[in-house]
Motif scaffolding. Sequence first.
Motif, PDB file in Angstrom:
ATOM      1  N   LYS A 194     101.710 -43.354 -69.802  1.00  0.00           N
ATOM      2  CA  LYS A 194     101.155 -41.639 -68.590  1.00  0.00           C
ATOM      3  C   LYS A 194     102.186 -40.521 -68.838  1.00  0.00           C
ATOM      4  N   GLN A 195     103.779 -41.316 -69.159  1.00  0.00           N
ATOM      5  CA  GLN A 195     105.273 -40.169 -69.436  1.00  0.00           C
ATOM      6  C   GLN A 195     104.821 -39.325 -70.842  1.00  0.00           C
ATOM      7  N   LYS A 196     104.551 -40.669 -71.789  1.00  0.00           N
ATOM      8  CA  LYS A 196     104.211 -39.430 -72.778  1.00  0.00           C
ATOM      9  C   LYS A 196     103.296 -38.857 -73.171  1.00  0.00           C
ATOM     10  N   GLY A 197     101.906 -38.711 -72.215  1.00  0.00           N
ATOM     11  CA  GLY A 197     100.594 -37.921 -72.022  1.00  0.00           C
ATOM     12  C   GLY A 197      99.645 -38.942 -73.081  1.00  0.00           C
ATOM     13  N   TYR A 218      93.244 -50.671 -83.592  1.00  0.00           N
ATOM     14  CA  TYR A 218      94.882 -50.746 -84.412  1.00  0.00           C
ATOM     15  C   TYR A 218      95.523 -49.628 -84.129  1.00  0.00           C
ATOM     16  N   ARG A 219      94.639 -49.143 -83.913  1.00  0.00           N
ATOM     17  CA  ARG A 219      95.221 -47.362 -83.234  1.00  0.00           C
ATOM     18  C   ARG A 219      96.442 -47.538 -81.974  1.00  0.00           C
ATOM     19  N   THR A 220      95.929 -48.093 -80.871  1.00  0.00           N
ATOM     20  CA  THR A 220      96.756 -48.394 -80.156  1.00  0.00           C
ATOM     21  C   THR A 220      97.781 -49.031 -80.075  1.00  0.00           C
ATOM     22  N   ILE A 221      97.467 -50.611 -81.110  1.00  0.00           N
ATOM     23  CA  ILE A 221      99.106 -50.876 -81.567  1.00  0.00           C
ATOM     24  C   ILE A 221     100.035 -50.047 -82.533  1.00  0.00           C
ATOM     25  N   GLU A 222      98.970 -49.267 -83.008  1.00  0.00           N
ATOM     26  CA  GLU A 222     100.023 -47.791 -83.561  1.00  0.00           C
ATOM     27  C   GLU A 222     101.098 -47.625 -82.931  1.00  0.00           C
ATOM     28  N   LYS A 257     105.531 -47.773 -82.124  1.00  0.00           N
ATOM     29  CA  LYS A 257     105.712 -45.751 -82.023  1.00  0.00           C
ATOM     30  C   LYS A 257     106.375 -45.992 -80.754  1.00  0.00           C
ATOM     31  N   ASN A 258     106.594 -46.380 -79.841  1.00  0.00           N
ATOM     32  CA  ASN A 258     107.127 -45.979 -77.992  1.00  0.00           C
ATOM     33  C   ASN A 258     107.697 -47.602 -77.832  1.00  0.00           C
ATOM     34  N   ASN A 259     108.061 -47.975 -79.171  1.00  0.00           N
ATOM     35  CA  ASN A 259     108.589 -49.216 -78.849  1.00  0.00           C
ATOM     36  C   ASN A 259     107.884 -49.801 -77.532  1.00  0.00           C
ATOM     37  N   LEU A 260     107.193 -50.577 -77.205  1.00  0.00           N
ATOM     38  CA  LEU A 260     106.290 -51.188 -76.728  1.00  0.00           C
ATOM     39  C   LEU A 260     105.687 -52.569 -77.438  1.00  0.00           C
TER      40      LEU A 260
END
Lengths: 137, 137
Positions: B10-13, B56-60, B64-67
Amino acid sequence: MQKFIKNQLKQKGFKMTNQRKMILQVLENTDTCLSAEEIFMLVKDINPSVCLTTIYRTIEILIKNNLLTKIDVGDNRYRYEIRTNKHHHHAVCLKCKKMICLEGCPMDYFEKQIKDKVNFTITGHRLEFYGYCLECK
Amino acid sequence: MQKFIKNQLKQKGFKMTNQRKMILQVLENTDTCLSAEEIFMLVKDINPSVCLTTIYRTIEILIKNNLLTKIDVGDNRYRYEIRTNKHHHHAVCLKCKKMICLEGCPMDYFEKQIKDKVNFTITGHRLEFYGYCLECK
DNA sequence: GGGTAATTGCAAATGGTTTGCAATTAGATG
DNA sequence: CATCTAATTGCAAACCATTTGCAATTACCC
Ligand SMILES: [Mn+2]
Ligand SMILES: [Mn+2]
Ligand SMILES: [Zn+2]
Ligand SMILES: [Zn+2]
């Protein structure tokens, strides 16, 4: 080593073709891990009439006979490293995927070596054990 | 943890869509690492109208956000593991590719734990450091 | 040198992952 | 609560490393 690998293959009944000689030559004359495509390019420099399929088939044979290691760096493309008698590890650059071979093994020794000798900034590491679980043993 | 990840996104939009909620739920309710296909199947159990592409898009985004961590086992298919606050490693079965999470980190501690608790026969291991080389730093 | 099974090159298939695009939706605004 | 807009989604197609089928070629045992 060259000799050792050729003997291993011959002993298992594999023919020592020109293609295989070239692939082995390329694998033994590099100081990093190479992708199939990279091996292909380097072999073509020696003899342009080689086929990528042959690279893959040779890789398969070598891996199955413990003469080659398959390594992943996370970019959908494996790297391969010819068998060496010195067990060792790697430092992988997250940007260019270059693999720097490190000598020896104990972790603390590595951390020092990486910082001092190879000039590689560690941001993390991954350690995986390979073997067989209870059901598959 | 669930909360932490949602807040991070959420913080990253990023919008907290139903699909993302389900994917996070699946990732947080497993005790192994899952492939994209496996995540897809498990999410479909909750709501059949999801698309592999979305996985796949969620994985990406998560990576990218280290989660999320991308892990390779050598079978041309990545496994993914949601972020935990405990740094840890894995034992990978060469046959079924199952990944067993191990607690803690120091190597010698591991070797004992693997043999005694997890009942996993070690035949080898791989250790890789990630970071940046001199040119890319 | 001949015979035969292994190996090769080519073209096509495979399969995990990525991309383009139009339709849908979260969530900010009033 | 209704409106608006950028982000997100599903679908189909593309991508690309790797694998496979098959006919032609080759290593190597005799
Ligand atoms: Mn080691
Ligand atoms: Mn660790
Ligand atoms: Zn680099
Ligand atoms: Zn197993």
